[in-house]
Design a protein around this motif. Sequence first.
Motif, mmCIF file in Angstrom:
data_model
loop_
_atom_site.group_PDB
_atom_site.id
_atom_site.type_symbol
_atom_site.label_atom_id
_atom_site.label_comp_id
_atom_site.label_asym_id
_atom_site.label_seq_id
_atom_site.Cartn_x
_atom_site.Cartn_y
_atom_site.Cartn_z
ATOM 1 N N GLN A 24 -2.038 -8.192 2.963
ATOM 2 C CA GLN A 24 -3.465 -8.031 2.694
ATOM 3 C C GLN A 24 -3.768 -6.620 2.206
ATOM 4 O OE1 GLN A 24 -5.023 -11.004 2.924
ATOM 5 N NE2 GLN A 24 -6.514 -9.890 1.711
ATOM 6 N N GLU A 25 -3.190 -5.616 2.878
ATOM 7 C CA GLU A 25 -3.424 -4.224 2.484
ATOM 8 C C GLU A 25 -2.901 -3.954 1.073
ATOM 9 O OE1 GLU A 25 -1.732 -1.772 5.548
ATOM 10 O OE2 GLU A 25 -3.313 -2.283 6.988
ATOM 11 N N CYS A 26 -1.743 -4.538 0.753
ATOM 12 C CA CYS A 26 -1.178 -4.376 -0.597
ATOM 13 C C CYS A 26 -2.162 -4.851 -1.642
ATOM 14 C CB CYS A 26 0.092 -5.200 -0.748
ATOM 15 S SG CYS A 26 1.551 -4.364 -0.240
ATOM 16 N N LYS A 27 -2.682 -6.044 -1.431
ATOM 17 C CA LYS A 27 -3.602 -6.639 -2.404
ATOM 18 C C LYS A 27 -4.914 -5.852 -2.470
ATOM 19 C CE LYS A 27 -1.678 -11.255 -2.345
ATOM 20 N NZ LYS A 27 -1.251 -12.075 -1.257
ATOM 21 N N ASN A 28 -5.480 -5.544 -1.301
ATOM 22 C CA ASN A 28 -6.775 -4.857 -1.266
ATOM 23 C C ASN A 28 -6.697 -3.450 -1.837
ATOM 24 O OD1 ASN A 28 -7.748 -7.144 -0.022
ATOM 25 N ND2 ASN A 28 -7.807 -6.250 2.020
ATOM 26 N N GLU A 29 -5.637 -2.715 -1.479
ATOM 27 C CA GLU A 29 -5.510 -1.317 -1.892
ATOM 28 C C GLU A 29 -4.696 -1.154 -3.174
ATOM 29 O OE1 GLU A 29 -3.910 0.912 1.427
ATOM 30 O OE2 GLU A 29 -5.109 -0.261 2.838
ATOM 31 N N GLU A 30 -4.060 -2.232 -3.621
ATOM 32 C CA GLU A 30 -3.123 -2.169 -4.742
ATOM 33 C C GLU A 30 -2.140 -1.016 -4.529
ATOM 34 O OE1 GLU A 30 -5.368 -2.099 -8.397
ATOM 35 O OE2 GLU A 30 -5.490 -4.279 -8.393
ATOM 36 N N SER A 31 -1.578 -0.976 -3.326
ATOM 37 C CA SER A 31 -0.682 0.108 -2.931
ATOM 38 C C SER A 31 0.780 -0.265 -3.173
ATOM 39 C CB SER A 31 -0.881 0.442 -1.452
ATOM 40 O OG SER A 31 0.140 1.315 -1.010
ATOM 41 N N LYS A 34 2.870 0.547 0.040
ATOM 42 C CA LYS A 34 2.815 -0.559 1.012
ATOM 43 C C LYS A 34 3.584 -1.764 0.484
ATOM 44 C CE LYS A 34 -1.022 0.973 3.678
ATOM 45 N NZ LYS A 34 -2.372 0.881 4.131
ATOM 46 N N GLY A 35 3.623 -1.918 -0.829
ATOM 47 C CA GLY A 35 4.430 -2.981 -1.437
ATOM 48 C C GLY A 35 5.900 -2.808 -1.082
ATOM 49 N N TYR A 36 6.381 -1.560 -1.119
ATOM 50 C CA TYR A 36 7.774 -1.306 -0.737
ATOM 51 C C TYR A 36 8.004 -1.574 0.749
ATOM 52 C CZ TYR A 36 9.675 0.458 -5.115
ATOM 53 O OH TYR A 36 10.156 0.550 -6.402
ATOM 54 N N GLN A 37 7.020 -1.249 1.604
ATOM 55 C CA GLN A 37 7.152 -1.565 3.034
ATOM 56 C C GLN A 37 7.235 -3.071 3.232
ATOM 57 O OE1 GLN A 37 3.821 0.219 5.086
ATOM 58 N NE2 GLN A 37 4.329 2.270 4.394
ATOM 59 N N LEU A 38 6.400 -3.783 2.502
ATOM 60 C CA LEU A 38 6.389 -5.244 2.579
ATOM 61 C C LEU A 38 7.716 -5.815 2.072
ATOM 62 C CD1 LEU A 38 4.807 -7.845 3.176
ATOM 63 C CD2 LEU A 38 3.839 -7.685 0.871
ATOM 64 N N GLU A 51 9.382 -15.318 -2.394
ATOM 65 C CA GLU A 51 8.477 -14.373 -1.726
ATOM 66 C C GLU A 51 8.887 -12.937 -2.055
ATOM 67 O OE1 GLU A 51 7.871 -15.074 2.493
ATOM 68 O OE2 GLU A 51 7.888 -17.245 2.159
ATOM 69 N N ILE A 52 10.184 -12.674 -2.040
ATOM 70 C CA ILE A 52 10.699 -11.339 -2.370
ATOM 71 C C ILE A 52 10.365 -11.004 -3.824
ATOM 72 C CG2 ILE A 52 12.825 -10.000 -2.693
ATOM 73 C CD1 ILE A 52 13.909 -11.542 -0.189
ATOM 74 N N ASN A 53 10.588 -11.967 -4.731
ATOM 75 C CA ASN A 53 10.296 -11.757 -6.151
ATOM 76 C C ASN A 53 8.812 -11.511 -6.397
ATOM 77 O OD1 ASN A 53 12.973 -11.951 -6.895
ATOM 78 N ND2 ASN A 53 12.839 -14.114 -7.426
ATOM 79 N N GLU A 54 7.967 -12.182 -5.646
ATOM 80 C CA GLU A 54 6.520 -12.007 -5.792
ATOM 81 C C GLU A 54 6.118 -10.568 -5.447
ATOM 82 O OE1 GLU A 54 2.460 -13.690 -3.718
ATOM 83 O OE2 GLU A 54 4.165 -15.065 -3.859
ATOM 84 N N VAL A 55 6.686 -10.032 -4.374
ATOM 85 C CA VAL A 55 6.383 -8.652 -3.972
ATOM 86 C C VAL A 55 6.930 -7.680 -5.013
ATOM 87 C CG1 VAL A 55 6.712 -6.863 -2.209
ATOM 88 C CG2 VAL A 55 6.354 -9.239 -1.512
ATOM 89 N N ASN A 61 4.476 -4.486 -11.768
ATOM 90 C CA ASN A 61 3.267 -4.616 -12.582
ATOM 91 C C ASN A 61 2.229 -3.551 -12.237
ATOM 92 O OD1 ASN A 61 4.417 -6.787 -13.869
ATOM 93 N ND2 ASN A 61 3.215 -8.326 -12.782
ATOM 94 N N THR A 62 2.025 -3.333 -10.946
ATOM 95 C CA THR A 62 1.043 -2.332 -10.514
ATOM 96 C C THR A 62 1.499 -0.933 -10.915
ATOM 97 O OG1 THR A 62 0.495 -3.776 -8.649
ATOM 98 C CG2 THR A 62 -0.321 -1.522 -8.536
ATOM 99 N N ALA A 63 2.797 -0.670 -10.801
ATOM 100 C CA ALA A 63 3.324 0.649 -11.183
ATOM 101 C C ALA A 63 3.084 0.916 -12.668
ATOM 102 C CB ALA A 63 4.811 0.740 -10.858
ATOM 103 N N PHE A 64 3.315 -0.075 -13.513
ATOM 104 C CA PHE A 64 3.096 0.133 -14.951
ATOM 105 C C PHE A 64 1.613 0.276 -15.280
ATOM 106 C CE2 PHE A 64 7.550 -0.907 -15.404
ATOM 107 C CZ PHE A 64 7.926 -0.058 -16.436
ATOM 108 N N ASP A 65 0.756 -0.426 -14.539
ATOM 109 C CA ASP A 65 -0.694 -0.227 -14.723
ATOM 110 C C ASP A 65 -1.074 1.211 -14.378
ATOM 111 O OD1 ASP A 65 -0.950 -2.878 -15.456
ATOM 112 O OD2 ASP A 65 -1.796 -3.541 -13.530
#
Length: 198
Positions: A24-31, A34-38, A51-55, A61-65
Amino acid sequence: MPEVHVEELKKDPEFLANIKRLEQECKNEESIAKGYQLLDAHLVIESPEDEINEVFTFIVNTAFDRLAEYLSSHKQFDVLNNEEERAIARAIYEHAIQRYSENDKKAAKEMFLVLYHTIDHAELKDAMMVHAAAVMAGNSFENFIEEMVDVSEVDPNDPLAFFIQTFVQPTDILLAMFVKYVEEGKQELKVLEEDKNA
């Protein structure tokens, strides 16, 4: 991790609740941090590959944005003091290494040069230029890893340990050896420099 602990974690309500919270925090904060922690949590409990591929896809994608935002605002990554910016640079770097290992030298070179341009850390910048110059000089990924890289002294507690920064020769010597490619790389980056001064 011992098998017993993995099986226990898969059933541990607190651990599973933490994964849900992190998602939830990953999605809300686009962090990305936290993505790496997940991602680490999913790897520990051996989650399904999708599930791993989705994370991982979210991270890249977020990093390139973020990279696009930083380039357009001429901002640099403070990889020592800012965990999120370090995670962005790590994601771009890991993607560049993956491209290099798949022999996509053009994309790898471009990403290493962009990291050189955007990282605010002198030694790491130089290491990124060594990566880019090695690619431009025609070194295969295997040759780069086996012949140029020396990870024997890497400190696993160093927050920058994810980035290859140590080589069989001192970085300044390698940059001098690759001077033609270093100049070529800096020439390619002039577009970004000119844009910054416009």
